[in-house]
Design an enzyme around this catalytic site. Structure first.
Site, PDB file in Angstrom:
ATOM      1  N   TYR A  53      60.898  45.725  37.177  1.00 13.80           N
ATOM      2  CA  TYR A  53      59.772  44.952  36.631  1.00 13.80           C
ATOM      3  C   TYR A  53      60.212  44.079  35.468  1.00 13.80           C
ATOM      4  O   TYR A  53      61.141  44.442  34.744  1.00 13.80           O
ATOM      5  CB  TYR A  53      58.672  45.904  36.147  1.00 13.80           C
ATOM      6  CG  TYR A  53      57.943  46.647  37.220  1.00 13.80           C
ATOM      7  CD1 TYR A  53      58.098  46.335  38.569  1.00 13.80           C
ATOM      8  CD2 TYR A  53      57.072  47.696  36.898  1.00 13.80           C
ATOM      9  CE1 TYR A  53      57.414  47.044  39.541  1.00 13.80           C
ATOM     10  CE2 TYR A  53      56.390  48.398  37.867  1.00 13.80           C
ATOM     11  CZ  TYR A  53      56.571  48.078  39.187  1.00 13.80           C
ATOM     12  OH  TYR A  53      55.881  48.776  40.141  1.00 13.80           O
TER      13      TYR A  53
ATOM     14  N   SER B  53      47.871  49.173  43.736  1.00 12.18           N
ATOM     15  CA  SER B  53      47.137  48.004  44.219  1.00 12.18           C
ATOM     16  C   SER B  53      45.781  48.390  44.819  1.00 12.18           C
ATOM     17  O   SER B  53      45.429  47.951  45.916  1.00 12.18           O
ATOM     18  CB  SER B  53      47.964  47.240  45.261  1.00 12.18           C
ATOM     19  OG  SER B  53      47.462  45.947  45.473  1.00 12.18           O
TER      20      SER B  53
ATOM     21  N   LEU C   3      42.908  47.363  44.172  1.00 11.49           N
ATOM     22  CA  LEU C   3      42.058  46.184  44.345  1.00 11.49           C
ATOM     23  C   LEU C   3      42.803  45.059  45.049  1.00 11.49           C
ATOM     24  O   LEU C   3      42.432  43.892  44.958  1.00 11.49           O
ATOM     25  CB  LEU C   3      41.532  45.693  42.986  1.00 11.49           C
ATOM     26  CG  LEU C   3      40.584  46.657  42.276  1.00 11.49           C
ATOM     27  CD1 LEU C   3      40.219  46.124  40.899  1.00 11.49           C
ATOM     28  CD2 LEU C   3      39.326  46.892  43.107  1.00 11.49           C
TER      29      LEU C   3
ATOM     30  N   GLY D  54      43.914  42.252  43.018  1.00 17.23           N
ATOM     31  CA  GLY D  54      42.792  41.480  42.493  1.00 17.23           C
ATOM     32  C   GLY D  54      41.994  40.756  43.555  1.00 17.23           C
ATOM     33  O   GLY D  54      40.913  40.221  43.274  1.00 17.23           O
TER      34      GLY D  54
ATOM     35  N   LEU E 126      40.215  41.877  46.009  1.00 22.77           N
ATOM     36  CA  LEU E 126      38.909  42.479  46.301  1.00 22.77           C
ATOM     37  C   LEU E 126      37.892  42.240  45.190  1.00 22.77           C
ATOM     38  O   LEU E 126      36.709  42.521  45.376  1.00 22.77           O
ATOM     39  CB  LEU E 126      39.073  43.985  46.549  1.00 22.77           C
ATOM     40  CG  LEU E 126      39.829  44.358  47.830  1.00 22.77           C
ATOM     41  CD1 LEU E 126      40.074  45.857  47.898  1.00 22.77           C
ATOM     42  CD2 LEU E 126      39.049  43.900  49.057  1.00 22.77           C
ATOM     43  N   THR E 127      38.319  41.741  44.058  1.00 23.52           N
ATOM     44  CA  THR E 127      37.382  41.456  42.970  1.00 23.52           C
ATOM     45  C   THR E 127      36.744  40.077  43.103  1.00 23.52           C
ATOM     46  O   THR E 127      35.821  39.747  42.365  1.00 23.52           O
ATOM     47  CB  THR E 127      38.090  41.513  41.606  1.00 23.52           C
ATOM     48  OG1 THR E 127      39.010  40.404  41.516  1.00 23.52           O
ATOM     49  CG2 THR E 127      38.861  42.811  41.439  1.00 23.52           C
ATOM     50  N   GLY E 128      37.258  39.259  44.027  1.00 21.18           N
ATOM     51  CA  GLY E 128      36.781  37.884  44.133  1.00 21.18           C
ATOM     52  C   GLY E 128      37.509  36.951  43.185  1.00 21.18           C
ATOM     53  O   GLY E 128      37.125  35.796  43.016  1.00 21.18           O
ATOM     54  N   LYS E 129      38.567  37.468  42.570  1.00 17.14           N
ATOM     55  CA  LYS E 129      39.323  36.669  41.602  1.00 17.14           C
ATOM     56  C   LYS E 129      39.965  35.448  42.250  1.00 17.14           C
ATOM     57  O   LYS E 129      40.084  34.387  41.635  1.00 17.14           O
ATOM     58  CB  LYS E 129      40.386  37.560  40.971  1.00 17.14           C
ATOM     59  CG  LYS E 129      41.264  36.879  39.927  1.00 17.14           C
ATOM     60  CD  LYS E 129      42.248  37.893  39.347  1.00 17.14           C
ATOM     61  CE  LYS E 129      43.146  37.264  38.295  1.00 17.14           C
ATOM     62  NZ  LYS E 129      44.081  38.260  37.727  1.00 17.14           N
TER      63      LYS E 129
END
Length: 270
Positions: free
Chosen positions: A53, A233, A235, A238, A240-243
């Site tokens: 990372y 992961s 979401l 991200g 699935l948040t609509g981001k």
């Protein structure tokens, strides 16, 4: 905050684990420290990172996330209050770290843990995970054009022996897998059962409403063999948040690669 025991250990971890893979690329060191402060104040005591990372992995930023966590430990003098998990990278095409040879043999595993401990400014890791299998596989969303090529890979028994040496001298407490298959998980458990090698305590695989692969085999093993799932992961990065709207997915993300090769199987709501 709710807490649970890591299977077959006395380690009590928060139900929410703090992911860290953006620190050093998408987030600065200051922002990483702020996120750790916020999580710690809310009762999160479980941090997960990796030698590779931040991602996407690059030579210029390799190891930055661990380094940022290390400076936070030094600043706050609270290493003993955190359950720390990190990962060692296996076979890859990246030739810019560990001498250009990223394998899960004894030499590489020892070099990886030494590098991680130095960056993290600690003398032990609570949970040391194999970031992905050493054997050739179709990983991370895969490719419809994948062609399997048999290549030499380190035997699972030999990998466990190397990890066992690190457990004996106290540099790691427990071991785990990541991005592993049901077959691979059972192989690790089998070798642990017939030897004195440490037992796999957890498996860190992707699991969300768009990726339920773990339910097909992995979940039964986790239940029957008492191996904890560290779901990453949740979401879908991200999504699935609509981001992200109108297919504007994070560049080079796993989900972007998946949708490029399998768009017909993903239903999106605009």
């Amino acid at each position: 905050m709710k807490y649970t025991l890591l299977p077959n250990t006395d380690i009590k971890v928060s139900k929410i684990c703090l992911g860290t893979m953006t620190w050093g690329k998408q987030n600065t060191e200051l922002e990483g420290h702020e996120q750790m402060n916020f999580a710690f104040e809310k009762g999160v005591n479980f941090f997960d990172t990796a030698e590779l990372y931040p991602v996407p992995a690059e030579a210029e930023t390799y190891g930055e996330t661990e380094r940022i966590i290390g400076t936070w430990f030094k600043k706050n003098n609270n290493r003993d209050k955190i359950i720390l998990a990190t990962k060692v990278a296996g076979r890859s095409g990246m030739d810019w770290f560990r001498g250009g040879e990223t394998r899960l043999d004894k030499k590489n595993i020892e070099a990886a843990i030494e590098g991680s401990l130095k960056r993290l400014q600690t003398d032990y890791v609570d949970l040391y995970q194999l970031h992905w299998p050493d054997r050739p596989m179709n990983l991370f969303g895969g490719s419809i054009n994948y062609e399997h090529i048999d290549q030499p890979s380190n035997e699972i028994s030999e990998i466990l022996e190397s990890l066992n040496d690190l457990v004996k001298i106290g540099k790691i407490r427990y071991i785990g897998l990541s991005n592993e298959t049901p077959w691979g998980t059972m192989k690790f458990l089998h070798h642990s059962n017939i030897s004195s090698a440490p037992r796999v305590q957890s498996i860190q695989n992707a699991y969300n409403l768009l990726n339920r692969t773990f339910e097909m085999g992995g979940s039964e093993i986790a239940h029957r063999e008492d191996v904890g799932l560290l779901a990453y992961s949740p979401l879908a990065q991200g999504y699935l948040t609509g981001k992200y709207r109108n297919n504007q997915l994070p560049k080079n993300s796993r989900l972007e690669r998946l949708t490029k090769t399998n768009r017909k199987n993903i239903i999106t709501r605009q």
